[in-house]
Design an enzyme around this catalytic site. Structure first.
Site, short mmCIF file in Angstrom:
data_model
loop_
_atom_site.label_atom_id
_atom_site.label_comp_id
_atom_site.label_asym_id
_atom_site.label_seq_id
_atom_site.Cartn_x
_atom_site.Cartn_y
_atom_site.Cartn_z
N HIS A 1 0.67 -1.30 0.05
CA HIS A 1 0.20 0.17 -0.03
C HIS A 1 0.86 1.23 -0.08
CE1 HIS A 1 0.85 -0.79 4.16
NE2 HIS A 1 0.92 0.49 4.58
N ASN B 1 6.33 4.05 12.30
CA ASN B 1 5.68 5.20 12.60
C ASN B 1 4.58 5.19 13.36
OD1 ASN B 1 3.34 4.46 10.97
ND2 ASN B 1 4.20 4.64 9.16
N ARG C 1 3.33 -41.30 -2.05
CA ARG C 1 4.40 -40.49 -1.31
C ARG C 1 5.85 -41.02 -1.70
NH1 ARG C 1 3.28 -39.93 5.05
NH2 ARG C 1 1.08 -39.81 4.15
N SER D 1 8.40 -37.88 6.63
CA SER D 1 6.99 -38.20 6.66
C SER D 1 6.60 -38.22 5.06
CB SER D 1 6.24 -37.69 7.54
OG SER D 1 4.71 -38.23 7.42
N GLU E 1 4.57 -23.21 7.69
CA GLU E 1 4.11 -23.55 6.35
C GLU E 1 4.26 -22.41 5.49
OE1 GLU E 1 2.84 -27.03 8.71
OE2 GLU E 1 2.62 -24.54 9.02
#
Length: 441
Positions: free
Chosen positions: A49, A163, A336, A363, A392
């Site tokens: 912004h 600020n 996997r 895993s 994550e």
């Protein structure tokens, strides 16, 4: 810009203008004639912004024109409300949700260390990011601070535009902890300064550029809407109302403020001759630095023929040509496990991949990649695996930064349900068209 568009965020850009202009005028290294020069320092925006600030600097460095900034926030312009990735214009990242930008900067700093480890100091550069109160309140700030400090990334510099004003309130309404102690506990060097005092800022940035052991947080105490006044001279500095709307709507006067700051209300987009001359002088200095770098790079190429060819291949961006027929993929095996087989093959055969896992490598089977390389450690980037811990969203932002740096392909992995935590980073990867690969099990 904001007044002409009748929309935008003027206050923060006004408050940080001294610091960021000094960065562009004296510290950031870039090629005035080649925005994609590989040796450039990277400047990332976290608070999108505050885009009027970045666009102003890009006018001064001849990446954008005055017509571009006069069309701020208009459909089809090169100056949208939040910056969108366009390296040719000097815009290194699209700005998304607060906090993502400094996670991206962390990823780029990791990529730089990875490249320097393999190709030497010729590729050294700084990664600098503007961060704000809101960005450091976002939860991702914990992951970014922890990992950057843990890896001792002395090539990473944050300028904190402190600020103390947010969109709906003052920061005193939401926090009062000690930022200095927070970042020092993570392993940062913290340099406090008056964010409007050029001499203090110059001293702080010189120290940040000279740091060789820790990432740096330059903690700049700035003033929201610096110089903002009403027609009757009433000050609107530090007013919450100036954060997210034109000054006239906030109670101040844009014309009176421009005059108060030394500008011409009848020609508020004017760039003064001494400013033009100062930035042209800087451009000429940079051209000399770039010429010296290119000379050193040519000598390096001659002395490192194979490495030079590899570097050029990595930077070509042509993608990886992977022959999966060479893999022994069996039917009836868990996906996997098969994924692990592919990852192990990639680790052995393609050395411009960085893999990461959110504490699940054993895993989600990214361990198969890790077993063929090693994890990043402070002052040791010989491996190609980032253990981020349980983080994550931070991992997703890091992957985006690795991809934005150039030459590298990031892979990140976690359980599919935790992809919910990563969605802001995934969305930004999609919007920027980044080749990030996700492994969800």
């Amino acid at each position: 810009m904001v007044q002409k568009a009748k929309s935008g965020h003027p206050g923060g850009a006004m408050g940080a203008a001294d610091a960021i202009t000094l960065l562009f005028a004296e510290f950031l290294r870039y090629d005035p004639d080649d925005a994609e020069w590989m040796g450039r320092d990277r400047f990332f925006m976290d608070p999108g912004h505050m885009s009027p600030l970045l666009y102003s600097e890009l006018v001064l460095t001849n990446r954008l024109t005055l017509d571009d900034v006069k069309n701020f926030r208009q459909l089809g312009s090169r100056t949208p409300g939040h910056p969108e990735l366009d390296v040719m214009l000097g815009i290194e990242n699209s700005s998304g949700p607060l906090g993502i930008g400094h996670g991206i900067a962390l990823g780029a700093a990791i990529a730089e260390r990875f490249m320097v480890e393999r190709f030497g100091s010729i590729l050294e550069h700084k990664t600098v990011c503007l961060v704000s109160d809101g960005g450091l309140e976002e939860e991702i700030a914990y992951g970014v601070g922890r990992i950057a400090g843990h890896l001792k990334l002395s090539n990473l510099i944050f300028f904190y535009d402190a600020n103390q004003v947010q969109l709906s309130c003052k920061t005193e309404d939401v926090m009062d902890h000690d930022f200095v102690k927070q970042y020092e506990s993570w392993g940062f060097r913290v340099i406090e300064c008056d964010g409007s005092d050029i001499a203090e800022l110059r001293k702080a940035f010189k120290a940040a550029w000279a740091e060789t052991e820790k990432p740096v947080l330059v903690y700049g105490h700035t003033t929201m809407a610096k110089g903002a006044i009403a027609e009757d001279g009433k000050s609107y500095e530090g007013a919450v109302s100036t954060h997210g709307q034109p000054l006239n709507a906030a109670g101040a006067s844009t014309s009176a403020t421009v005059k108060n700051l030394g500008g011409n209300p009848d020609d508020p987009f004017q760039v003064f001759d001494d400013v033009k001359a100062g930035f042209e002088e800087r451009a000429n200095e940079l051209r000399k630095q770039v010429a010296e770098w290119k000379k050193a790079k040519a000598a390096w190429d001659k002395a490192n023929v194979e490495k030079s060819a590899t570097l050029n291949e990595w930077l070509s961006g042509k993608g990886l040509k992977i022959d999966l027929s060479k893999l022994n993929i069996k039917e009836g095996v868990a996906t996997r496990v098969t994924s692990g087989t592919v990852l192990g093959y990639l680790a052995e055969n393609y050395h411009n991949i960085i893999c990461s896992s959110a504490d699940l490598s054993n895993s989600d089977n990214t361990q198969a990649f890790l077993d063929k390389t090693g994890i990043f450690r402070a002052n040791d980037f010989k491996g190609a695996f980032v253990q981020v811990g349980v983080a994550e969203l931070t991992m997703g932002a890091i992957a985006n930064g690795i991809a934005l740096h150039g030459g590298l392909y990031p892979i990140c992995a976690t359980f599919f349900v935790f992809s919910d935590f990563m969605k802001p980073a995934i969305r930004m990867a999609a919007l920027m068209g980044l080749p990030v690969k996700y492994v969800f099990t």
